[in-house]
Motif scaffolding. Sequence first.
Motif, PDB file in Angstrom:
ATOM      1  N   ALA A   1       0.822  -1.209   0.000  1.00 34.89           N
ATOM      2  CA  ALA A   1       0.000   0.000   0.000  1.00 34.89           C
ATOM      3  C   ALA A   1       0.857   1.259   0.000  1.00 34.89           C
ATOM      4  O   ALA A   1       0.571   2.231  -0.718  1.00 34.89           O
ATOM      5  CB  ALA A   1      -0.943  -0.004   1.206  1.00 34.89           C
ATOM      6  N   VAL A   2       1.922   1.255   0.787  1.00 35.04           N
ATOM      7  CA  VAL A   2       2.830   2.410   0.819  1.00 35.04           C
ATOM      8  C   VAL A   2       3.493   2.589  -0.539  1.00 35.04           C
ATOM      9  O   VAL A   2       3.538   3.699  -1.090  1.00 35.04           O
ATOM     10  CB  VAL A   2       3.897   2.229   1.913  1.00 35.04           C
ATOM     11  N   ARG A   3       4.003   1.498  -1.094  1.00 30.71           N
ATOM     12  CA  ARG A   3       4.683   1.564  -2.390  1.00 30.71           C
ATOM     13  C   ARG A   3       3.714   1.993  -3.487  1.00 30.71           C
ATOM     14  O   ARG A   3       4.088   2.735  -4.405  1.00 30.71           O
ATOM     15  CB  ARG A   3       5.303   0.210  -2.722  1.00 30.71           C
ATOM     16  N   TYR A   4       2.466   1.529  -3.389  1.00 37.00           N
ATOM     17  CA  TYR A   4       1.477   1.910  -4.403  1.00 37.00           C
ATOM     18  C   TYR A   4       1.235   3.417  -4.383  1.00 37.00           C
ATOM     19  O   TYR A   4       1.251   4.073  -5.438  1.00 37.00           O
ATOM     20  CB  TYR A   4       0.156   1.172  -4.164  1.00 37.00           C
ATOM     21  N   VAL A   5       1.006   3.984  -3.216  1.00 35.65           N
ATOM     22  CA  VAL A   5       0.731   5.424  -3.114  1.00 35.65           C
ATOM     23  C   VAL A   5       1.899   6.236  -3.650  1.00 35.65           C
ATOM     24  O   VAL A   5       1.716   7.196  -4.415  1.00 35.65           O
ATOM     25  CB  VAL A   5       0.429   5.819  -1.651  1.00 35.65           C
ATOM     26  N   GLU A   6       3.097   5.860  -3.283  1.00 38.05           N
ATOM     27  CA  GLU A   6       4.265   6.609  -3.736  1.00 38.05           C
ATOM     28  C   GLU A   6       4.490   6.449  -5.234  1.00 38.05           C
ATOM     29  O   GLU A   6       4.948   7.390  -5.900  1.00 38.05           O
ATOM     30  CB  GLU A   6       5.496   6.169  -2.949  1.00 38.05           C
ATOM     31  N   SER A   7       4.142   5.285  -5.795  1.00 38.51           N
ATOM     32  CA  SER A   7       4.316   5.053  -7.230  1.00 38.51           C
ATOM     33  C   SER A   7       3.259   5.770  -8.055  1.00 38.51           C
ATOM     34  O   SER A   7       3.544   6.316  -9.120  1.00 38.51           O
ATOM     35  CB  SER A   7       4.264   3.550  -7.541  1.00 38.51           C
ATOM     36  N   ALA A   8       2.014   5.763  -7.574  1.00 36.04           N
ATOM     37  CA  ALA A   8       0.912   6.341  -8.339  1.00 36.04           C
ATOM     38  C   ALA A   8       0.837   7.852  -8.239  1.00 36.04           C
ATOM     39  O   ALA A   8       0.375   8.525  -9.171  1.00 36.04           O
ATOM     40  CB  ALA A   8      -0.413   5.730  -7.878  1.00 36.04           C
ATOM     41  N   ALA A   9       1.290   8.415  -7.116  1.00 35.72           N
ATOM     42  CA  ALA A   9       1.070   9.837  -6.836  1.00 35.72           C
ATOM     43  C   ALA A   9       1.637  10.756  -7.910  1.00 35.72           C
ATOM     44  O   ALA A   9       1.044  11.795  -8.232  1.00 35.72           O
ATOM     45  CB  ALA A   9       1.670  10.193  -5.472  1.00 35.72           C
ATOM     46  N   GLY A  10       2.772  10.390  -8.503  1.00 34.62           N
ATOM     47  CA  GLY A  10       3.431  11.277  -9.458  1.00 34.62           C
ATOM     48  C   GLY A  10       2.597  11.604 -10.680  1.00 34.62           C
ATOM     49  O   GLY A  10       2.726  12.693 -11.250  1.00 34.62           O
ATOM     50  N   GLY A  11       1.713  10.700 -11.105  1.00 35.13           N
ATOM     51  CA  GLY A  11       0.920  10.943 -12.305  1.00 35.13           C
ATOM     52  C   GLY A  11      -0.487  11.418 -12.027  1.00 35.13           C
ATOM     53  O   GLY A  11      -1.303  11.516 -12.960  1.00 35.13           O
ATOM     54  N   LEU A  12      -0.792  11.739 -10.755  1.00 35.12           N
ATOM     55  CA  LEU A  12      -2.150  12.111 -10.374  1.00 35.12           C
ATOM     56  C   LEU A  12      -2.254  13.588 -10.004  1.00 35.12           C
ATOM     57  O   LEU A  12      -1.232  14.242  -9.741  1.00 35.12           O
ATOM     58  CB  LEU A  12      -2.591  11.252  -9.186  1.00 35.12           C
ATOM     59  N   PRO A  13      -3.480  14.132  -9.964  1.00 37.41           N
ATOM     60  CA  PRO A  13      -3.658  15.520  -9.519  1.00 37.41           C
ATOM     61  C   PRO A  13      -3.049  15.751  -8.140  1.00 37.41           C
ATOM     62  O   PRO A  13      -2.871  14.802  -7.355  1.00 37.41           O
ATOM     63  CB  PRO A  13      -5.188  15.684  -9.482  1.00 37.41           C
ATOM     64  N   LYS A  14      -2.755  17.001  -7.824  1.00 41.78           N
ATOM     65  CA  LYS A  14      -2.082  17.316  -6.564  1.00 41.78           C
ATOM     66  C   LYS A  14      -2.908  16.899  -5.361  1.00 41.78           C
ATOM     67  O   LYS A  14      -2.383  16.370  -4.378  1.00 41.78           O
ATOM     68  CB  LYS A  14      -1.787  18.812  -6.496  1.00 41.78           C
ATOM     69  N   ARG A  15      -4.225  17.136  -5.404  1.00 46.16           N
ATOM     70  CA  ARG A  15      -5.103  16.801  -4.277  1.00 46.16           C
ATOM     71  C   ARG A  15      -5.355  15.297  -4.255  1.00 46.16           C
ATOM     72  O   ARG A  15      -5.917  14.735  -5.184  1.00 46.16           O
ATOM     73  CB  ARG A  15      -6.435  17.547  -4.385  1.00 46.16           C
ATOM     74  N   LEU A  16      -4.941  14.650  -3.170  1.00 41.73           N
ATOM     75  CA  LEU A  16      -5.090  13.205  -3.047  1.00 41.73           C
ATOM     76  C   LEU A  16      -5.976  12.860  -1.855  1.00 41.73           C
ATOM     77  O   LEU A  16      -5.907  13.505  -0.806  1.00 41.73           O
ATOM     78  CB  LEU A  16      -3.738  12.530  -2.857  1.00 41.73           C
ATOM     79  N   MET A  17      -6.790  11.831  -2.024  1.00 45.55           N
ATOM     80  CA  MET A  17      -7.542  11.232  -0.932  1.00 45.55           C
ATOM     81  C   MET A  17      -7.314   9.729  -0.984  1.00 45.55           C
ATOM     82  O   MET A  17      -7.194   9.163  -2.067  1.00 45.55           O
ATOM     83  CB  MET A  17      -9.023  11.570  -1.042  1.00 45.55           C
ATOM     84  N   LEU A  18      -7.243   9.091   0.177  1.00 41.70           N
ATOM     85  CA  LEU A  18      -7.049   7.662   0.273  1.00 41.70           C
ATOM     86  C   LEU A  18      -8.233   7.064   1.010  1.00 41.70           C
ATOM     87  O   LEU A  18      -8.841   7.735   1.861  1.00 41.70           O
ATOM     88  CB  LEU A  18      -5.765   7.321   1.037  1.00 41.70           C
TER      89      LEU A  18
END
Length: 386
Positions: free
Chosen positions: A166-183
């Motif tokens: 889960a940690v690795r997924y968030v860090e991997s996906a975040a770069g290509g997503l909008p700035k505002r993130l919700m989990l």
Amino acid sequence: MNILDYLETEFATFDEKPFSEVDALILSEICMARFDDIVPGLKGKGLFADISTIVENLFSPSGRGVTFRDALRAECFDRMFIGLVPKRTKDLLIALAASPRFRDIVIRDYLSLFDTERQTQFAAMAFSHKREFAFLGFRGTDSSFTGWKEDFNMAFTCPVPAQDHAVRYVESAAGGLPKRLMLGGHSKGGNLAVYAAINADPKVQARIERVYDFDGPGFKPSVFTGEEYANLQNRIVKIVPVDSIVGMLMESHEDYRVVASDAKGINAHSGFTWQLDGDRFVFADRISESARFTDQVMTEWLSSFSDDELAVVVDAIFEAVAASGAEDATDILSGGAKTVQLLMDANKNTGEPARTILADAIRRLSEVVLHRFGRDLGAMLAGKGK
């Protein structure tokens, strides 16, 4: 109302009405759908392929994402819906495809991992609204014994593989997503969302606006300090049903709110039973007395074992499950005559030392129940005497 009623009556877009807690529950529940051959995979999914770990969507299509309308493919229905309420998940996907609020959300960065040997069941996906925000959703436990074994392992070890993923997924996906993130996530998915948010790289963590934990279990004591939670103190939203069992397990530092449900006992765990008034949850003052009693019993029972002892107990439980002849977890959890017969077969067919270990664990549990029940009954009678 429930979330399906909400999708049939809420027509405002996210530009017209902000993202809400109810929206978060809906996206958390649809994470139970298998989109392996439909939704573009996480670009870095190959990095998750540790030895023996199977990336189930290794050959998923490329592209920037698909909408719920694109994902509504009848030819995939026979393998798409999993978990304890697969028909509800199917109804949810149909409602999302029809909803003017959700139909244009883009689903992307899908990742599904499964490893029987390492007792790992993990899936996550991102839901993006234009360039405005993204919701990273984590799947709860499916009906596989591997998934349930990983849940039980959380009682004595942390992190389990899904938490690391889960940690690795968030860090991997975040770069290509909008700035505002919700989990967010439901059940185990809620636990994974909290774990990932607390352990994410500080630059990614700073972008996280909310973390939604819907009746997810907590963590074994001392996994997190109060200071670690403090970084996200005002951003974690935990909601449990009145008869919460799963969400009360183990330790949580965050406060929680209690939602009304039209089901009782373990059936209230399903987010499809949670009650709404328009676009908001119907909240109660506190969990039920039965939920409180169960929480106290489980907390005392689990604390009577060391981590090493719990590991042995969990292995013995699943040896018994294997001996029962059950095909998946739904056979055990569905209740009724079939469950009783399977448990009787397990008791008869389980060999030593598992049978002795389970007998001792059941004895301890019985002692805790009787002690708690006697104490509560005594307090009640004393109160009436006054």
